[in-house]
Design an enzyme around this catalytic site. Structure first.
Site, PDB file in Angstrom:
ATOM      1  N   HIS A 103     -80.689  37.619  23.688  1.00 15.10           N
ATOM      2  CA  HIS A 103     -81.716  38.610  23.518  1.00 15.10           C
ATOM      3  C   HIS A 103     -81.880  38.895  24.879  1.00 15.10           C
ATOM      4  CE1 HIS A 103     -86.315  39.025  25.168  1.00 15.10           C
ATOM      5  NE2 HIS A 103     -86.002  40.045  23.832  1.00 15.10           N
ATOM      6  N   ARG A 125     -93.592  50.801  15.898  1.00 14.17           N
ATOM      7  CA  ARG A 125     -92.577  51.090  14.821  1.00 14.17           C
ATOM      8  C   ARG A 125     -91.892  49.914  14.303  1.00 14.17           C
ATOM      9  NH1 ARG A 125     -87.099  52.461  14.000  1.00 14.17           N
ATOM     10  NH2 ARG A 125     -86.864  53.996  12.323  1.00 14.17           N
TER      11      ARG A 125
END
Length: 300
Positions: A102, A260
């Site tokens: 990540h 989103r």
């Protein structure tokens, strides 16, 4: 600064996605351009069902407008205008011998009624989540992070490594999500450090990402693995999901501010297991990982 950094993350997205496509050798990133009704938008790129990468996303966004109420409370301010841009990525490999990774690099500005910047800062980092612990991989990842930091300030690596260990901690499990890396936030201008210096540091870390991760993938992607090892990977992915949905500030912030949803939940792996009261076998490689995650290690 905002235009300069947004240009940088657009270029970095291109660089990272093309590098990972070459590593995978089969799958390509699917691009999704989206707009935010309140202002701004982004470019989401997702890779799925590849030779090497089961699922991954490398997303950029640049959003602006009125500061959402949740952010006003978080920053302790009243109504204000803001701009935020960043690149966020999560890569979940197919082979359990290859770690999940990540990374995130971001920039934020806040304005007064006249449109003058009244506050700005950088944040970001990169961290590794292995399913099987290869110590040389952990050392390589951390050494690459340290090398990038040391070019700017010898205090950065120990400080941001410690912050990473503290942040990516699954408190309800009393274990780390992975073996850490770097985590920094609210990097603001001071007498000692200008915003240009912070830009140079954050982009140095961003530029180091492929160097930190890709050699590990290349070393491990062809290793054989068993069905039991794949099951272990999916159980550990469950802990990854738990962290993201319970503790991760970015995910929670996105969910609370009408973000989103597809981009926010892009970080979740496609195949996960929750096995009741699961404990690895004593003396196994799986137990070795658990023991390591309970006490952060100084890898370099």
């Amino acid at each position: 600064m905002k235009d300069k950094f947004y240009q940088y993350i657009q270029n970095l997205q291109d660089q990272i996605t093309s590098t990972l496509e070459a590593v995978d050798g089969m799958a390509q990133f699917r691009e999704d351009i989206w707009e935010r009704p309140e202002g701004g938008g982004g470019r989401t790129r997702v890779i799925e069902n590849g030779n090497v990468f089961e699922k991954g996303g490398v997303n950029i966004s640049a959003v602006h407008g009125k500061l959402p109420e949740a952010m006003q409370k978080m920053f302790g301010v009243g109504e204000a205008d803001f701009f935020a841009c960043g690149l966020s990525l999560v890569i979940h490999p197919k082979n359990p011998m290859v770690p999940t990774v990540h990374a995130n690099w971001r920039y934020f500005e806040m304005y007064d009624d006249a449109g003058t910047v009244i506050n700005s800062w950088f944040g970001g980092g990169q961290d590794l989540t292995p399913y099987y612990l290869f110590e040389e991989d952990a050392q390589h990842f951390h050494q690459t992070c340290k090398t990038a930091c040391d070019k700017h300030n010898l205090e950065f690596y120990p400080k941001y490594k410690k912050q990473c260990d503290a942040y990516f901690w699954n408190a309800h499990r009393n274990e780390a999500r992975g073996i850490g890396g770097l985590f920094f936030d609210y990097c603001k201008e001071s007498e000692d450090i200008k915003m240009e210096d912070w830009y140079n540091f954050v982009t140095e870390v961003g530029n180091s990402f492929c160097e930190a991760y890709v050699p590990i993938v290349e070393r491990r992607k062809e290793l054989t693995y068993t069905e039991a090892q794949k099951t272990w990977q999916e159980i550990r992915r469950g802990r990854y999901v738990e962290f993201n949905l319970v503790h991760d500030k970015g995910t929670l912030f996105g969910l609370k501010t009408n973000g989103r949803i597809e981009s926010i939940l892009m970080s979740l792996p496609p195949h996960v297991q929750w096995v009741y009261d699961h404990h690895p076998e004593a003396g196994s490689a799986e137990e070795k990982l658990i023991k390591t995650l309970m006490n952060p290690v100084e890898w370099v």
